[in-house]
Design a protein around this motif. Structure first.
Motif, PDB file in Angstrom:
ATOM      1  N   PHE A 181       2.327  -8.269  -4.389  1.00  0.00           N
ATOM      2  CA  PHE A 181       2.480  -6.937  -4.965  1.00  0.00           C
ATOM      3  C   PHE A 181       1.755  -6.823  -6.299  1.00  0.00           C
ATOM      4  O   PHE A 181       1.706  -7.794  -7.054  1.00  0.00           O
ATOM      5  CB  PHE A 181       3.969  -6.606  -5.114  1.00  0.00           C
ATOM      6  N   PRO A 182       1.146  -5.646  -6.568  1.00  0.00           N
ATOM      7  CA  PRO A 182       1.287  -4.446  -5.743  1.00  0.00           C
ATOM      8  C   PRO A 182       0.550  -4.553  -4.418  1.00  0.00           C
ATOM      9  O   PRO A 182      -0.536  -5.125  -4.339  1.00  0.00           O
ATOM     10  CB  PRO A 182       0.671  -3.346  -6.616  1.00  0.00           C
ATOM     11  N   LEU A 183       1.165  -3.989  -3.400  1.00  0.00           N
ATOM     12  CA  LEU A 183       0.521  -3.835  -2.108  1.00  0.00           C
ATOM     13  C   LEU A 183      -0.225  -2.501  -2.134  1.00  0.00           C
ATOM     14  O   LEU A 183       0.351  -1.471  -2.470  1.00  0.00           O
ATOM     15  CB  LEU A 183       1.582  -3.836  -1.006  1.00  0.00           C
ATOM     16  N   TYR A 195       5.512  -1.385  -4.416  1.00  0.00           N
ATOM     17  CA  TYR A 195       6.268  -2.610  -4.671  1.00  0.00           C
ATOM     18  C   TYR A 195       7.526  -2.556  -3.812  1.00  0.00           C
ATOM     19  O   TYR A 195       8.438  -1.777  -4.094  1.00  0.00           O
ATOM     20  CB  TYR A 195       6.646  -2.712  -6.144  1.00  0.00           C
TER      21      TYR A 195
END
Length: 398
Positions: A181-183, A195
Motif C-alpha cells: 500500500f498504497p494500492l 489503503y
C-alpha cells in the motif's frame, strides 16, 4: 447447521415483510427474548404461525436482522451463499473486463440478497465489510463461496459491529497475499491510491464514480472548482483532469492534505497549483461569504452526520442552510453539485431542501441532471433506503 429460532411477527409488520422488504425491525418481533446469540438463523412466522421468511439475527443501526429467503424450503447453507455470490460476480462481469476501472462493488448487501454484507474489489483484492456480529458469524461460509468462485490476490475485511456503524479496530488482512500500500487502482482511467489496511476508510468512495466522471467530462473545463468535505480529494482530481482552472479542497481532517496531495501526485497533477485547505468547512464558508470569494462550480457532499468543535451537522435538519451558504459563493451561471448519502429521506425531500434554499436566498436555478447509486451498487425496489445516494447538478441562474 445452526439452530433455527422461530420468531412471531406482529400483524402490522407482516405485509411489508411479505412484500419483500428484507429488514427485520426489532419492534416487529413478539418473542424477541428468544434471541440469544447474533448469527442465529431465524424463521419468521405471523401470529397464526404461517411462514414469512428465513434470515439471521444481527443487530445494526438499521434493525435487528435480515430476511434472506421467502422460500420455506430454502436452507441458509453453503449452497445458498454460493448461489448469491456467484450471481453477484456474474452481474459485475463487464467490470472485471475493464482496464479503465479496477475498483468497484461486487456485492451490495440486501441488493444482492444478503443484508449486512458488502464486498468491494480493488485490482485483485477483495474487501468484505461486515455490519453486524450476526453476519460476521457466517464469515467462513462466505469466504469459502468467494474464494472458490473468484480469482483473487488477497482478501481484507472491515468490521462495523457497533449499532452506530463504528469501525472495530483489528488486523484487516484475512487471507491470500498482503497488499503493498498504497494500492493504485483506476476509475475511468484516473488513478486512486487506496489503503485496505489502514482504518475504516480506504481512500475513495466508490459510489460516486458516475458523478466524478460527469464532472470531468462535462462540467469542469475552464472552471474554478470548490470541493467541500473533500476527504482525499477525489472530486478535485477528476475536476483537474477535466481541465479545471483551479481546484480548492476543504476538509477538517488533518490527514486530508497529505492524502489529497498523494491523489494529485499519482495522476501527474502538480498539487502546488491547487489549493488544499485543512479547516472546518462551516468556518471556511463564513470566510468565503465575508470575503466575497466565489467559484464556478461547488461540490457539496457532506457526511449525513458530522460533528466538529463548534458545529453539529445533520443532513436531514441542516442541509438546506448549508446549501444557502453555498449558493452565496457560487458564481452566476455556476453549478452546484449537491450530494447526500443520508438514507432517511428520498430524492423528493432532498429536492425540497434545494428548492427551499434557493427560494429563501431569492436566487433562481434550474436542475441539470441527477444521479443515484451506480449499477454495481445493486438495490431493490422493496427496500428504498438501500438506494441512499442522491446527487443533483444545479445551475444558479443569472
Amino acid at each position: 447447521m445452526k439452530k433455527e429460532v422461530i420468531l412471531k411477527v406482529k400483524d402490522n409488520f407482516v405485509k411489508e415483510l411479505k412484500a419483500g422488504n428484507p429488514l427485520i425491525h426489532s419492534d416487529a418481533i413478539m418473542n424477541g427474548k428468544d434471541l440469544k446469540e447474533e448469527g442465529a438463523i431465524i424463521q419468521l412466522v405471523d401470529e397464526r404461525s404461517r411462514f414469512i421468511g428465513r434470515g439471521y439475527y444481527g443487530k445494526q443501526n438499521k434493525g435487528t436482522g435480515w430476511v434472506l429467503t421467502q422460500n420455506e424450503k430454502e436452507e441458509l447453507d453453503q449452497s445458498f451463499f454460493d448461489k448469491k455470490i456467484k450471481a453477484a460476480l456474474s452481474e459485475r462481469a463487464t467490470f472485471f473486463k475493464s482496464n479503465d476501472t479496477t475498483a468497484f462493488r461486487v456485492f451490495n448487501g440486501e441488493g444482492d440478497g444478503i443484508g449486512g454484507l458488502t464486498i468491494d474489489y480493488f485490482d485483485g483484492y477483495y474487501l468484505l465489510t461486515w455490519y453486524s456480529e450476526g453476519i460476521y458469524s457466517f464469515k467462513e461460509t462466505i469466504l469459502h463461496s468467494l474464494t472458490a468462485l473468484a480469482d483473487y490476490k488477497g482478501v481484507y475485511e472491515k468490521k462495523r459491529f457497533n449499532t452506530k456503524g463504528t469501525y472495530v479496530e483489528d488486523d484487516d488482512f484475512v487471507m491470500g497475499e498482503r497488499g503493498e500500500f498504497p494500492l493504485i487502482v483506476k476509475e475511468n482511467g484516473v488513478n486512486f491510491a487506496v489503503y485496505l489496511n489502514d482504518g475504516a476508510m480506504v481512500g475513495v468512495f466508490l459510489d460516486q464514480r458516475d458523478v466524478r466522471k460527469t464532472i470531468r467530462d462535462q462540467y469542469a473545463n475552464g472552471k474554478t472548482v470548490l470541493n467541500m468535505f473533500s476527504y482525499t480529494g477525489a472530486f478535485s482530481v477528476f475536476a483537474a483532469k477535466g481541465g479545471a482552472l483551479k481546484t480548492t479542497s476543504v476538509d477538517l481532517a488533518n490527514r486530508s492534505r497529505a492524502k489529497t496531495i498523494e491523489q494529485f501526485s499519482i495522476n501527474a497533477i502538480d498539487a502546488e497549483s491547487q489549493d488544499i485547505i485543512v479547516e472546518d468547512v462551516f468556518h471556511y464558508l463564513k470566510y468565503a461569504v465575508k470575503k466575497q470569494v466565489a467559484f464556478d462550480m461547488v461540490i457539496l457532499d457532506p457526511p449525513s452526520f458530522a460533528r466538529s468543535k463548534k458545529h453539529t451537522f445533520s443532513a436531514a435538519k441542516d442541509y438546506k442552510n448549508l446549501l444557502k451558504d453555498t449558493i452565496a459563493i457560487t458564481n452566476k451561471n455556476g453549478v452546484i453539485v449537491a450530494s447526500t448519502n443520508a438514507s432517511g429521506f428520498g430524492m423528493k425531500k432532498f429536492k425540497g431542501f434545494i428548492e427551499g434554499a434557493f427560494k429563501e436566498t431569492g436566487e433562481k436555478f434550474k436542475y441539470m441532471e441527477e444521479f443515484s447509486l451506480p449499477c454495481d451498487f445493486k438495490t431493490i425496489r422493496e427496500f428504498p433506503e438501500g438506494n441512499y445516494l442522491k446527487v443533483v447538478f444545479i445551475q444558479k441562474l443569472s
